[in-house]
Structures are given as structure tokens and as C-alpha cells.
Write a protein that holds these residues in place. Structure first.
Motif, short mmCIF file in Angstrom:
data_model
loop_
_atom_site.label_atom_id
_atom_site.label_comp_id
_atom_site.label_asym_id
_atom_site.label_seq_id
_atom_site.Cartn_x
_atom_site.Cartn_y
_atom_site.Cartn_z
N ASN A 184 1.13 6.41 -7.13
CA ASN A 184 -0.05 7.19 -7.51
C ASN A 184 0.21 8.69 -7.36
O ASN A 184 -0.26 9.48 -8.18
CB ASN A 184 -1.25 6.78 -6.64
CG ASN A 184 -1.81 5.43 -7.05
OD1 ASN A 184 -1.61 4.98 -8.17
ND2 ASN A 184 -2.51 4.77 -6.13
N GLN A 185 0.94 9.08 -6.33
CA GLN A 185 1.28 10.49 -6.14
C GLN A 185 2.08 11.03 -7.32
O GLN A 185 1.96 12.20 -7.67
CB GLN A 185 2.06 10.67 -4.84
CG GLN A 185 1.23 10.52 -3.58
CD GLN A 185 2.06 10.57 -2.32
OE1 GLN A 185 3.26 10.29 -2.35
NE2 GLN A 185 1.45 10.91 -1.22
N SER A 188 0.82 -1.20 0.00
CA SER A 188 0.00 0.00 0.00
C SER A 188 0.86 1.26 0.00
O SER A 188 0.49 2.26 -0.62
CB SER A 188 -0.94 -0.01 1.21
OG SER A 188 -0.21 -0.12 2.42
N SER A 189 2.01 1.21 0.68
CA SER A 189 2.91 2.37 0.71
C SER A 189 3.46 2.67 -0.67
O SER A 189 3.48 3.82 -1.13
CB SER A 189 4.05 2.14 1.69
OG SER A 189 3.59 2.03 3.02
N GLU A 222 2.22 1.68 -3.56
CA GLU A 222 1.12 2.05 -4.45
C GLU A 222 0.76 3.53 -4.27
O GLU A 222 0.55 4.25 -5.25
CB GLU A 222 -0.11 1.19 -4.16
CG GLU A 222 -1.29 1.50 -5.07
CD GLU A 222 -2.50 0.66 -4.72
OE1 GLU A 222 -3.37 0.49 -5.59
OE2 GLU A 222 -2.59 0.17 -3.58
N LYS A 223 0.72 4.00 -3.03
CA LYS A 223 0.40 5.39 -2.75
C LYS A 223 1.44 6.32 -3.35
O LYS A 223 1.12 7.35 -3.96
CB LYS A 223 0.31 5.61 -1.24
CG LYS A 223 -0.01 7.05 -0.85
CD LYS A 223 -0.10 7.19 0.66
CE LYS A 223 -0.38 8.63 1.06
NZ LYS A 223 -0.46 8.79 2.55
#
Length: 347
Positions: free
Chosen positions: A148-149, A141-142, A144-145
Motif C-alpha cells: 500500500n505504501q 499485514s506487513s 499489505e502495508k
């Protein structure tokens, strides 16, 4: 996120490989929608708009390294000058968002002032391949975030029997790239990157490999803070996707964060006990300095300089037989009491 994706540990892999010269996904660069994160309506609109501008700057350029530049700081102070319009949206009973559209010309001028340029809005679809056990689901999740940023479209493999049969650990880090590229065809991505990440003594060590139609580039980076290490990897990945070169040198290695911590030892200590405690503290993992900070009738404060977190030191002390937590420490949850000890037995 698919349950199979959550099966990872300290060892994980990100794979990207160009399958075509055409980028598959168009990214919205100058507009963004963020959650207000407050359902009562008592949120800080100015803070939301500043966060929106920072996110858009990173998405347009693909980098976060310039956000502390004076030009950006000034722009954030005058964020209204860069906004074309914004509006609030109630996406569900529990979710309210703010949608912000920025002035393209003004944002581009700002980027130019910090020697950044807009990245093409048509960007590669990235297959993020995670391999391992169920120990660190936050890594997926880290990353992926962070991707995405930066406006890097990404998908995750199912990690079912087909995937695990096609790709082994040796395939991920071996010399050849054929197995990875063959497995990636199932998802039809544009890009593949492989990387290994593991934590040793509080330091994250990573090795990355960028693969472009069978050609590969390797680099390493490491650091005490996982988020910093992942952001460095994302910056390097963006550089490769934009056609640049990654320098695999010590400059890629994140310097450990230095912490100054106060440790309290209860009781009236004698000189011999001071010396033995200091000797013990200086041998703890990551401690570079340990000195007596203050002597009081009922306790002594020791100052520690370390590249480890407080949690790492507390665990290390718990494994030793020199200091033990006081009854107050065990029952308390405050930061101050977390590192309050007494002598264990006779020094």
C-alpha cells in the motif's frame, strides 16, 4: 481482513500475473490521508507532514531506496515548500486524520534530483495469495502495508475450499504456472507473484517468482530483519511492474544487522572461568566476537558482536547449561537486567 487470510505461517506465497495489458486501478499519487495517532490533539504537525511527504514519494516512484538521499533530507526539513494544502478530518469519535495535497511539479523536480521518475497512476490490481498454517499472521499485514505504501493495489483470496482445491504448494513453486493463473481468474486481478519465505537460525530466506502471462522471473533475497526483506521484495516487484529487470544475485541479499551486546555474569570469576565462558559465548549462534569488557569485584561484563537479536541469544543461553539467569533477572523487566547471568553449577 478476512479470517481465512490470517491462516499463514513461516511459509507463505504472493502471486501476481498479468491477465490483461490494461491496469485496473487508478492510484491517487499527490495526495494522502494519514491518522494523527493522537486523540488529545497534542500531535506534532511537522512530523505528520514529513511522514506524508515520504509516503507520497514512495507511492509515486514505487521505491523507498532513495529516502536517505541528501536532497530528500533537505526537502523534509523544508516540507512546507512542497505542500499545496492540508486539512484535518474527524472520521469517527476515535479517528482523526490529516489530509495533505502536494505540489505536483515540485515533487516531480525532487524525484528527478534523486534520479527517480513518477510511475503511471494506473496500476495493476495484485492478488496476494497466502498459504500455510496459523503461525505468522503478521506477515500478511506487513506485506499489505508495504504494498500500500508503494501504491500497489492488492486483494487477498478467501482461502476457502475452492482456493485450496485449485492451488497446492507444488503449484506455487513448480515449473508450471497454469494452476495459479486458473485460480486467479476467480478474483480477476491484473497481476500474480509467488514467493516462499522461511526463517532459519534468525535469518529470513526468501524465493520469489514473478509471472507474466506464463513467463516467469525468479530471484532470492535474505536478511535478519523481516521488514527489510519484505521491502526488498516489494522494490523488486515494483521494478518488474514498471518493466525493469531484477538481478538475481548476491546484491539482492540483505547483509545481517550487526549488534553489539553486553552480557553480565555475576560473581567473582577466576581466570579459568573467564576462558570457559568466553569459549562458550563464541559458540553461540551468530556470535562473531566475544571479549571481556570490564572486570568488577562482584561481576564481569562481556561484549558480544553478533548478527542475531538479543532475544535469539537469550533463548540460546537458556537452552545451555553454562549460564543461568540470576534471581534479579527473572524478576526484572529492564533491558539491562535481561542479559544478567550467573555461573550454572561448577565450570
Amino acid at each position: 481482513m478476512n479470517s481465512g487470510i490470517k491462516k499463514l505461517s513461516l511459509l507463505f506465497f504472493f502471486l501476481l500475473s498479468f491477465s490483461t495489458g490494461l491496469y485496473a486501478v487508478e492510484v491517487q499519487l499527490y495526495q494522502i490521508e494519514l491518522p494523527t495517532q493522537n486523540q488529545t490533539g497534542n500531535f506534532d504537525q511537522k512530523t505528520l507532514l514529513k511522514e506524508a511527504l515520504k509516503t507520497v514519494l514512495v507511492r509515486i516512484s514505487g521505491s523507498s531506496q532513495f529516502l536517505n538521499a541528501p536532497e530528500v533530507t533537505n526537502a523534509l526539513t523544508n516540507v512546507d515548500d512542497y505542500i499545496k494544502q492540508f486539512s484535518y478530518h474527524q472520521r469517527s469519535a476515535l479517528e482523526k486524520t490529516i489530509k495533505v495535497i502536494f505540489n505536483e511539479n515540485r515533487v516531480n523536480v525532487l524525484l528527478s534530483s534523486v534520479k527517480q521518475s513518477p510511475w503511471n497512476k494506473n496500476r495493476p490490481l495484485t492478488l496476494v495469495w497466502l498459504h500455510g498454517a496459523e503461525r505468522e499472521p503478521s506477515l500478511a499485514s506487513s506485506m499489505e502495508k508495504i504494498l500500500n505504501q508503494r501504491g500497489i493495489p492488492c486483494i487477498f483470496p478467501l482461502m476457502d475450499l475452492t482456493d485450496t482445491a485449485l492451488v497446492s504448494e507444488a503449484d506455487l513453486m513448480g515449473e508450471g504456472t497454469a494452476a495459479l493463473e486458473e485460480a486467479a481468474k476467480r478474483y480477476n486481478p491484473d497481476v500474480i507473484l509467488s514467493g516462499r519465505l522461511a526463517e532459519t537460525n534468525g535469518i529470513w530466506q526468501t524465493h520469489w517468482r514473478f509471472i507474466n502471462q506464463g513467463e516467469k522471473t525468479d530471484w532470492d533475497n535474505s536478511g535478519a530483519e523481516l521488514n527489510v526483506v519484505l521491502n526488498q521484495a516489494a522494490d523488486a516487484l515494483t521494478l518488474k511492474l514498471k518493466g525493469g529487470n531484477v538481478v538475481a544475485s548476491a546484491a539482492q541479499i540483505d547483509k545481517p544487522v550487526i549488534h553489539h551486546l553486553i552480557l553480565t555474569v555475576s560473581g567473582n570469576l577466576d581466570v579459568q572461568q573467564y576462558n570457559k565462558i568466553l569459549k562458550y559465548l563464541r559458540q553461540l549462534p551468530g556470535v562473531t566476537e566475544a571479549e571481556v569488557a570490564q572486570i568488577m569485584p562482584d561481576k564481569t561484563l562481556f561484549e558480544l558482536v553478533t548478527n542475531q537479536s538479543k532475544a535469539v541469544l537469550i533463548n540460546a543461553i537458556a537452552e545451555g547449561q553454562v549460564l543461568t539467569k540470576t534471581s534479579t533477572t527473572v524478576e526484572s523487566t529492564t533491558e539491562e537486567d535481561a542479559m544478567t547471568y550467573e555461573v550454572a553449577g561448577v565450570l
